[in-house]
Design an enzyme around this catalytic site. Sequence first.
Site, PDB file in Angstrom:
ATOM      1  N   HIS A 102       0.842  -1.197   0.000  1.00  0.00           N
ATOM      2  CA  HIS A 102       0.000   0.000   0.000  1.00  0.00           C
ATOM      3  C   HIS A 102       0.874   1.243   0.000  1.00  0.00           C
ATOM      4  CE1 HIS A 102       0.725  -0.885   4.263  1.00  0.00           C
ATOM      5  NE2 HIS A 102       0.480   0.379   4.534  1.00  0.00           N
ATOM      6  N   HIS A 104       0.797   5.342   0.972  1.00  0.00           N
ATOM      7  CA  HIS A 104       0.149   6.435   1.707  1.00  0.00           C
ATOM      8  C   HIS A 104       0.271   7.721   0.898  1.00  0.00           C
ATOM      9  CE1 HIS A 104       0.136   4.328   5.701  1.00  0.00           C
ATOM     10  NE2 HIS A 104       1.106   3.656   5.099  1.00  0.00           N
TER      11      HIS A 104
END
Length: 141
Positions: A102, A104
């Site tokens: 992932h 950010h």
Amino acid sequence: MAYDTNNVFAKILRGEIPAHKVLEDDDVLVFMDVMPQAPGHTLVVPKAAARNILDADPASLAKLLPVVQKIAGAVKSAFAADGVSIFQYNEAAGGQSVFHLHIHVVPRHTGVPMKPHSGKMEDPAVLAQNAEKIRAALAGG
């Protein structure tokens, strides 16, 4: 280490845990971080299973980064930010706490430090409002 199909992001991708979604396509899901370091802190997550960038399929990465770029622009606009910080952590020693790749995306304002990723969850109504702001920016509004 092997990919854990029961990590929190895998559960979000399967719809087992709710998320404040911003954007979704066949390859990527974008949603609000529930412990934001600034208003508008967004996560861009590939749907393909990968612990982190070290084991991700290059084809998945090729689909991920254009979405990161698009979200960064929308977040910057939606929150009238001076800039955007983009973070991606790999393995525990590198700061990774959820073992699904992932990225950010955090809007930043000059002179305003980011909050710590403290474990304190944001009010769901605030997350919903922030997701709507980013969707509006993506739509050109």
